[in-house]
Scaffold this motif. Sequence first.
Motif, mmCIF file in Angstrom:
data_model
loop_
_atom_site.group_PDB
_atom_site.id
_atom_site.type_symbol
_atom_site.label_atom_id
_atom_site.label_comp_id
_atom_site.label_asym_id
_atom_site.label_seq_id
_atom_site.Cartn_x
_atom_site.Cartn_y
_atom_site.Cartn_z
ATOM 1 N N HIS A 53 0.828 -1.198 0.000
ATOM 2 C CA HIS A 53 0.000 0.000 0.000
ATOM 3 C C HIS A 53 0.867 1.253 0.000
ATOM 4 O O HIS A 53 0.513 2.256 -0.623
ATOM 5 C CB HIS A 53 -0.952 -0.008 1.191
ATOM 6 N N SER A 54 1.989 1.193 0.677
ATOM 7 C CA SER A 54 2.923 2.319 0.677
ATOM 8 C C SER A 54 3.446 2.583 -0.733
ATOM 9 O O SER A 54 3.548 3.738 -1.168
ATOM 10 C CB SER A 54 4.078 2.028 1.640
ATOM 11 N N LEU A 55 3.769 1.526 -1.466
ATOM 12 C CA LEU A 55 4.238 1.678 -2.852
ATOM 13 C C LEU A 55 3.151 2.270 -3.743
ATOM 14 O O LEU A 55 3.427 3.135 -4.588
ATOM 15 C CB LEU A 55 4.685 0.323 -3.411
ATOM 16 N N ILE A 56 1.920 1.819 -3.549
ATOM 17 C CA ILE A 56 0.809 2.354 -4.339
ATOM 18 C C ILE A 56 0.595 3.824 -4.015
ATOM 19 O O ILE A 56 0.381 4.650 -4.908
ATOM 20 C CB ILE A 56 -0.479 1.532 -4.094
ATOM 21 N N TRP A 57 0.664 4.167 -2.740
ATOM 22 C CA TRP A 57 0.525 5.569 -2.310
ATOM 23 C C TRP A 57 1.580 6.434 -3.013
ATOM 24 O O TRP A 57 1.260 7.498 -3.539
ATOM 25 C CB TRP A 57 0.680 5.660 -0.796
ATOM 26 N N ALA A 76 -1.049 1.262 -12.037
ATOM 27 C CA ALA A 76 -0.362 -0.007 -12.347
ATOM 28 C C ALA A 76 0.845 0.243 -13.253
ATOM 29 O O ALA A 76 1.925 -0.330 -13.037
ATOM 30 C CB ALA A 76 -1.332 -0.990 -13.004
ATOM 31 N N ASP A 77 0.674 1.119 -14.242
ATOM 32 C CA ASP A 77 1.792 1.463 -15.130
ATOM 33 C C ASP A 77 2.931 2.129 -14.350
ATOM 34 O O ASP A 77 4.096 1.822 -14.567
ATOM 35 C CB ASP A 77 1.339 2.383 -16.267
ATOM 36 N N GLN A 78 2.593 3.033 -13.445
ATOM 37 C CA GLN A 78 3.602 3.723 -12.644
ATOM 38 C C GLN A 78 4.338 2.737 -11.752
ATOM 39 O O GLN A 78 5.572 2.800 -11.621
ATOM 40 C CB GLN A 78 2.973 4.821 -11.786
ATOM 41 N N LEU A 79 3.624 1.806 -11.169
ATOM 42 C CA LEU A 79 4.275 0.781 -10.346
ATOM 43 C C LEU A 79 5.257 -0.037 -11.185
ATOM 44 O O LEU A 79 6.355 -0.371 -10.729
ATOM 45 C CB LEU A 79 3.237 -0.133 -9.695
ATOM 46 N N ASP A 82 8.298 1.917 -11.773
ATOM 47 C CA ASP A 82 9.069 1.969 -10.534
ATOM 48 C C ASP A 82 9.725 0.636 -10.201
ATOM 49 O O ASP A 82 10.432 0.517 -9.206
ATOM 50 C CB ASP A 82 8.167 2.380 -9.358
ATOM 51 N N GLY A 83 9.467 -0.385 -11.025
ATOM 52 C CA GLY A 83 10.072 -1.683 -10.811
ATOM 53 C C GLY A 83 9.335 -2.583 -9.849
ATOM 54 O O GLY A 83 9.894 -3.505 -9.276
ATOM 55 N N HIS A 84 8.045 -2.314 -9.674
ATOM 56 C CA HIS A 84 7.273 -3.132 -8.729
ATOM 57 C C HIS A 84 6.254 -3.919 -9.487
ATOM 58 O O HIS A 84 5.259 -3.836 -9.784
ATOM 59 C CB HIS A 84 6.615 -2.266 -7.667
#
Length: 84
Positions: A53-57, A76-79, A82-84
Amino acid sequence: MSAAAEAIDVGQSVHAKAQAHEAQVIGSLILRPSMLDDVSEVIGSEDFYSPKHSLIWDAIGRLHDAGSAVDQVSVADQLGRDGH
């Protein structure tokens, strides 16, 4: 039920509730990203119990700061970027 078993049960209950509340906050921001500025005055990525949730935030914040759309696909694209 022993005290240790009760403590584990309570801990699991708190964990489940924390995750559910965090998901509600994230979902609300995806529906109304204009609220991010107000919400981020109170909540930061370090406040999330779940590392996911922290990564999504953080991803939502980066999109918002860049003036990009904030929706499920863009997050989802941004994650992914970011390599997640």
